[in-house]
Enzyme design. Sequence first.
Site, PDB file in Angstrom:
ATOM      1  N   ASP A 280    -103.646 147.272 -54.627  1.00 55.62           N
ATOM      2  CA  ASP A 280    -102.425 146.579 -54.145  1.00 55.62           C
ATOM      3  C   ASP A 280    -102.101 146.338 -52.875  1.00 55.62           C
ATOM      4  O   ASP A 280    -100.776 145.889 -52.479  1.00 55.62           O
ATOM      5  CB  ASP A 280    -101.328 147.041 -55.038  1.00 55.62           C
ATOM      6  CG  ASP A 280    -101.304 146.899 -56.496  1.00 55.62           C
ATOM      7  OD1 ASP A 280    -102.175 145.793 -56.835  1.00 55.62           O
ATOM      8  OD2 ASP A 280    -100.749 147.743 -57.546  1.00 55.62           O
TER       9      ASP A 280
ATOM     10  N   ASP B 289     -97.349 151.234 -53.033  1.00 58.37           N
ATOM     11  CA  ASP B 289     -96.916 150.419 -54.040  1.00 58.37           C
ATOM     12  C   ASP B 289     -95.069 150.023 -53.752  1.00 58.37           C
ATOM     13  O   ASP B 289     -94.396 149.904 -54.750  1.00 58.37           O
ATOM     14  CB  ASP B 289     -96.657 151.287 -55.350  1.00 58.37           C
ATOM     15  CG  ASP B 289     -96.345 150.545 -56.714  1.00 58.37           C
ATOM     16  OD1 ASP B 289     -96.834 149.557 -56.627  1.00 58.37           O
ATOM     17  OD2 ASP B 289     -95.714 151.141 -57.545  1.00 58.37           O
TER      18      ASP B 289
ATOM     19  N   ASP C 197     -99.092 153.744 -66.955  1.00 57.56           N
ATOM     20  CA  ASP C 197     -98.854 152.897 -65.674  1.00 57.56           C
ATOM     21  C   ASP C 197     -97.349 153.190 -64.967  1.00 57.56           C
ATOM     22  O   ASP C 197     -97.088 152.753 -64.204  1.00 57.56           O
ATOM     23  CB  ASP C 197     -98.649 151.276 -65.843  1.00 57.56           C
ATOM     24  CG  ASP C 197     -99.933 150.892 -66.219  1.00 57.56           C
ATOM     25  OD1 ASP C 197    -100.890 151.347 -65.756  1.00 57.56           O
ATOM     26  OD2 ASP C 197    -100.013 149.747 -67.092  1.00 57.56           O
TER      27      ASP C 197
END
Length: 613
Positions: free
Chosen positions: A438, A400, A587
């Site tokens: 991701d 991330d 989130d």
Amino acid sequence: MPPSVLRRTTRGTGRALSAAVHLVAAVAVVLSVTVPLPASAQGPTDRLLTGQALAAGDGLHAVGSAHVLAVGAGGDVTLSLGGRVLWHTGTTGNPGAWLVQQAGGALEVRSRADAVLWTTATASPGARTVLKPDGVLYTISTAGTVAWKSAGVPGPTLRTTVADRVPSGGLLLPRESVTSPDGTVRLTMGTDGALVLTAADRTVWRSPATRAGASAVVAPEGDLRVVGTDGAVLWSTGTTSPGARLVVKDHGRAYLISATHASVWSTPDTPAERVPTVVSLPLPEPLPVVSGGLGGTRPGTTTSSGAALDERPQTTVLAARPQYVDPTSPAARAAQDARADGRDTDAALLAKAAAQGSARWLGPQDATATVASSVRAYAATAAAAGQTPVLVTYAIPDRDCGGLSAGGFATAGEYRAWIDQVAAGLARAKAVVVVEPDALLHLERCGDRDARLAMLRYAVGALTRAGAEVYLDAASSNSFGWGTVALRDMALRLRAAGVDQAAGFAVNTSNFQRSEHEVAYGRYLSALLGGASFVVDTSRNGTGALAGPDGTVWCNPAGRALGSPPRATLDGPHVADLWVKTVGLSDGTCAGGPAAGRLWEEYLLGLASRAAW
């Protein structure tokens, strides 16, 4: 007077007396409904008996606490503690209104002209209403049972008058709202301290989140404010227009309207949800099969099963065994807690979410020394239930890019050793694994690109050899759906990361994009990759993505809904819908949420309540 005496009166006198008796009876009936409470004679009281009423300036005082119920000069009836309003009827803008305990059991706010402005609609003849020390207003039947109570019932939901506005001096407490005349647009005071405007269940505007428990007030000076529990102004429109009112319109905007009917403030025009370009693109020809390409080599022209790329089987283990429903998932535990607390409505919504599939996310918190045994136990439990375990690896170094879900292992060596143990736990388990959400989206931003591609290839190979059905994460149509160059780039990233040796790729992981957009995106990538299968994360895409003034809102967007339940679709390369995101987990610390990965029950309740099934 004896009856015989009455019979000897003249006919005219009898008529007059009869009329007088009927008049007295009629007056008595009226007084039984509207007898004012003689507060001055009795002193403060905590209850309204049947037929009693409170006028502006009157109130009830709880015995044993400082809670007060008061009828305001503007017509709103408020229940407060130390000046802080905890509950109200939402009937501001009606000077001279009064509160009455009707003989039939209903507690009502009536206008000066005797029109019903607010009512509990309770049918319990002879009931009384009492303000208890717990700060709750109760209507008690003659049998001593609770016929109605204010707890959990926002006052304005019981209004009988127009509900599209908040008059000057009015307020909205957390979870209270006003709605446009056609019912499609709603302005709600959120529990996170933000005002939220939704149109057809899609958020179109929200004020900044402030503090939990804050309320919205239309100040008499003409300023819309968000006010904290301590009375501090946390946000305001900064307007001055004495007597202005707040109105919600059918076309998706909220306005402050002056006393002369002019707009002094409004929310912005409604942002339109963006439809990705890929939806309208014709399917492309497959990419050429070459060695190298964006950081790696691909051995040959076949998949790991030996099939040619354009002949790979488009099936899934999920067709025989659905996604595992974990009875210990966060949603399931939340449902159990709500049921134990007596919150039956919340428990039903939480159970609705818990009854669908859930994925097990694996990360550095699952230590290398023990991850094999824990994965093996999880897979065995799923198999015993006749279902398919779905897992997500989320541990790659520089995960991330240091964002809200930052983490991962420190080195490639640590990551490979951990992957080996995950694979050992999955041996012969017939599991589905989504690899590193991701990781390809952030390929050019986090760490060394070639090193990351090598780690992804290693993970795909190890997990596939263990017998897992592996899907590399491919972001979403909102990330790479705006043109053919970006789509081709993502396909090349997938190929360099080993997608040809996997079952395929996953789209929309933890995202909110509509299924029709994601399927179009997946089909385009599949065509570029010679027919690779793909799965769609539908866990939170029931109302699509939230379009905000500055683009799509990706972190805890308001107004979202659970998407379609997990299922094998077998619709060409689109082989399944999965719930990859663990529903109910935040989130990150945005929009008032807890830290990433923590349960946010209120958000989960919203997702479940807005689901279309």
